[in-house]
Design a protein around this motif. Structure first.
Motif, PDB file in Angstrom:
ATOM      1  N   ILE A  77       0.845  -1.204   0.000  1.00 24.79           N
ATOM      2  CA  ILE A  77       0.000   0.000   0.000  1.00 24.79           C
ATOM      3  C   ILE A  77       0.877   1.251   0.000  1.00 24.79           C
ATOM      4  CG2 ILE A  77      -1.715   1.315   1.293  1.00 24.79           C
ATOM      5  CD1 ILE A  77      -2.808  -1.298   2.332  1.00 24.79           C
ATOM      6  N   THR A  78       1.955   1.237   0.766  1.00 25.68           N
ATOM      7  CA  THR A  78       2.793   2.435   0.853  1.00 25.68           C
ATOM      8  C   THR A  78       3.404   2.803  -0.505  1.00 25.68           C
ATOM      9  OG1 THR A  78       4.683   1.129   1.551  1.00 25.68           O
ATOM     10  CG2 THR A  78       3.402   2.175   3.276  1.00 25.68           C
ATOM     11  N   THR A  79       3.607   1.819  -1.388  1.00 21.79           N
ATOM     12  CA  THR A  79       4.105   2.174  -2.720  1.00 21.79           C
ATOM     13  C   THR A  79       3.037   2.926  -3.502  1.00 21.79           C
ATOM     14  OG1 THR A  79       3.391   0.056  -3.534  1.00 21.79           O
ATOM     15  CG2 THR A  79       5.687   0.248  -2.971  1.00 21.79           C
ATOM     16  N   ARG A  80       1.762   2.604  -3.252  1.00 21.00           N
ATOM     17  CA  ARG A  80       0.674   3.240  -4.006  1.00 21.00           C
ATOM     18  C   ARG A  80       0.341   4.625  -3.489  1.00 21.00           C
ATOM     19  NH1 ARG A  80      -2.847   0.227  -6.926  1.00 21.00           N
ATOM     20  NH2 ARG A  80      -3.671   2.287  -7.404  1.00 21.00           N
ATOM     21  N   GLY A 135       8.484   1.044  -1.673  1.00 20.05           N
ATOM     22  CA  GLY A 135       7.625   0.985  -0.492  1.00 20.05           C
ATOM     23  C   GLY A 135       8.369   1.461   0.732  1.00 20.05           C
ATOM     24  N   LEU A 186      -6.757   4.436   2.313  1.00 25.15           N
ATOM     25  CA  LEU A 186      -5.506   3.667   2.274  1.00 25.15           C
ATOM     26  C   LEU A 186      -4.558   4.141   3.367  1.00 25.15           C
ATOM     27  CD1 LEU A 186      -4.607   3.306  -1.506  1.00 25.15           C
ATOM     28  CD2 LEU A 186      -5.286   1.533   0.071  1.00 25.15           C
ATOM     29  N   THR A 199      -3.048   1.992   6.477  1.00 22.41           N
ATOM     30  CA  THR A 199      -1.608   1.847   6.679  1.00 22.41           C
ATOM     31  C   THR A 199      -1.202   2.247   8.090  1.00 22.41           C
ATOM     32  OG1 THR A 199      -1.387   2.502   4.383  1.00 22.41           O
ATOM     33  CG2 THR A 199       0.603   2.465   5.693  1.00 22.41           C
ATOM     34  N   TYR A 221       7.182   6.943   8.936  1.00 18.10           N
ATOM     35  CA  TYR A 221       7.892   6.029   8.044  1.00 18.10           C
ATOM     36  C   TYR A 221       8.300   6.793   6.791  1.00 18.10           C
ATOM     37  CZ  TYR A 221       3.945   5.132   4.818  1.00 18.10           C
ATOM     38  OH  TYR A 221       2.946   5.261   3.897  1.00 18.10           O
ATOM     39  N   THR A 275       9.600   6.334   2.594  1.00 17.56           N
ATOM     40  CA  THR A 275       9.919   5.547   1.407  1.00 17.56           C
ATOM     41  C   THR A 275      10.912   6.388   0.603  1.00 17.56           C
ATOM     42  OG1 THR A 275       8.350   6.423  -0.181  1.00 17.56           O
ATOM     43  CG2 THR A 275       7.490   4.845   1.397  1.00 17.56           C
ATOM     44  N   ALA A 276      11.261   5.948  -0.591  1.00 17.57           N
ATOM     45  CA  ALA A 276      12.195   6.736  -1.400  1.00 17.57           C
ATOM     46  C   ALA A 276      11.533   8.004  -1.922  1.00 17.57           C
ATOM     47  CB  ALA A 276      12.723   5.896  -2.556  1.00 17.57           C
ATOM     48  N   TYR A 286       8.493   9.685  -0.369  1.00 22.03           N
ATOM     49  CA  TYR A 286       7.830  10.576   0.581  1.00 22.03           C
ATOM     50  C   TYR A 286       8.025  10.058   2.006  1.00 22.03           C
ATOM     51  CZ  TYR A 286       4.184   7.044   0.929  1.00 22.03           C
ATOM     52  OH  TYR A 286       3.516   5.876   1.148  1.00 22.03           O
TER      53      TYR A 286
END
Lengths: 160, 179
Positions: free
Chosen positions: A47-50, A81, B76, B80, B101, B103-104, B106
């Motif tokens: 989900i975090t990739t989306r 992600g 979503l 999460t 958290y 990611t690359a 954000y």
């Protein structure tokens, strides 16, 4: 500077390796809870990739041209992600290999150079798990050599 | 440091406030729909399709309008942070709190009040910890302009009472002042 635990999740979201190096850092969970945790993390990671809020910039093809003068069509990196998660008591670093295996390293919040440790763990995984002729892909890792090398390496870091 | 968006979720898991500072031109393109359109003629006689409410039909015509996408994103994001928060509390003990958290692309910051209000902020990856910023929003904007508003209901179902002028203005000014 303490490394608490390592979890390896296969590309389908199954837990294939779970090892605690330092007692007292994280709560002790039952095996079932670890399996649930691995599955949950796998889903959340997808989900975090989306959730990426911005458009990924396309690299200009004009800048890079091949030997014949034809532009090299580069594909932008796919959105990644979750990479680092921070909480009050610990820090979780997630490394995804190109094949989709995830390495989750739990450390304390002050640990530095986690990517170096992660690289070393991945190296050991390739050397002692992937090159083990008896290891079946995507199945739980039961390799003595991997266990031994991993504990001696992490012990070195934790005793620093 | 760039702030992309901000969300508030109440204790009933509903998104009661969301705001995005991203210009529409920089939003990610929706992936092209892979599902083939339904063959023409079949939908006319199908009683199930005609019974659908107007909202559903119009959303099918425009598969991902901006509003649906925003509400989908909010859901979503809630899923999460809810899962990660539970995971963190399971591993780190009940007093542990999920902070952020990255990611690359954000970084997501999270703050939870004792009354189970959840504040979420999406920024770029270089941003420092925004926990105190979210706390400031809670103290200086939420409490002042929403909680102390005599016309505001106790439960903000559907965002009632949150989207008042003072709160919107204060939030916008506060966030623009951070950059």
């Amino acid at each position: 500077m303490t490394v608490f635990a390592l979890i390896i999740i296969n590309k389908a979201g199954g837990l294939i390796y779970n090892r605690t190096f330092h007692e007292g850092g994280l709560n002790k969970l039952s095996t079932n809870d670890y399996l649930v945790l691995a599955g949950t993390f796998h889903g959340v990671h997808a989900i975090t990739t989306r959730l990426n809020p911005v458009k990924i910039e396309r690299p200009s093809t004009a800048a890079s041209s091949g030997p014949g003068g034809a532009p090299i069509l580069t594909r932008p990196d796919p959105p990644s992600g979750l990479e680092v998660l921070e909480s009050e008591n610990f820090r979780l670093q997630c490394f995804t290999t190109l094949t989709g295996t995830k390495f989750l390293l739990f450390t304390d919040t002050t640990q530095a150079n986690i990517s170096v440790i992660m690289g070393r763990v991945y190296e050991m995984y390739s050397d002692y798990v992937m090159k083990n002729p008896f290891y079946q892909l995507e199945m739980p890792i039961r390799c003595d050599m991997f266990d031994r090398k991993l504990s001696s390496h992490i012990r070195e870091i934790n005793n620093k | 440091m760039v702030i992309y968006s901000f969300y508030i979720f109440d204790r009933h898991t509903e998104c009661i406030y969301s705001k995005s500072w991203i210009p529409p031109s920089e939003m990610p393109q929706p992936p092209p729909s892979t599902a083939p359109p339904p063959p023409p003629g079949t939908s006319h006689n199908d009683p199930k399709t005609t019974a659908l409410p107007d909202r559903t039909r119009s959303s099918q015509k425009h598969p991902r309008s901006a509003q649906t996408k925003a509400s989908d994103d909010a859901k979503l994001i809630f899923g999460t942070v809810f899962s990660l928060r539970n995971m963190v509390r399971k591993l780190g003990g009940d007093d542990d709190a999920f902070i952020s958290y990255r990611t690359a692309q954000y970084k997501l910051h999270y703050y939870e009040t004792a009354s189970c209000l959840r504040y979420v902020m999406l920024t770029d990856t270089t941003a420092p910890s925004m926990r105190n910023v979210l706390h400031q929003i809670y103290i200086n904007l939420w409490v002042e302009y929403v909680v102390k508003n005599p016309l505001s209901p106790v439960e903000h179902k559907g965002g009632v009472g949150v989207r008042n002028e003072l709160f919107e203005l204060g939030l916008d000014q506060f966030v623009r002042g951070l950059n």
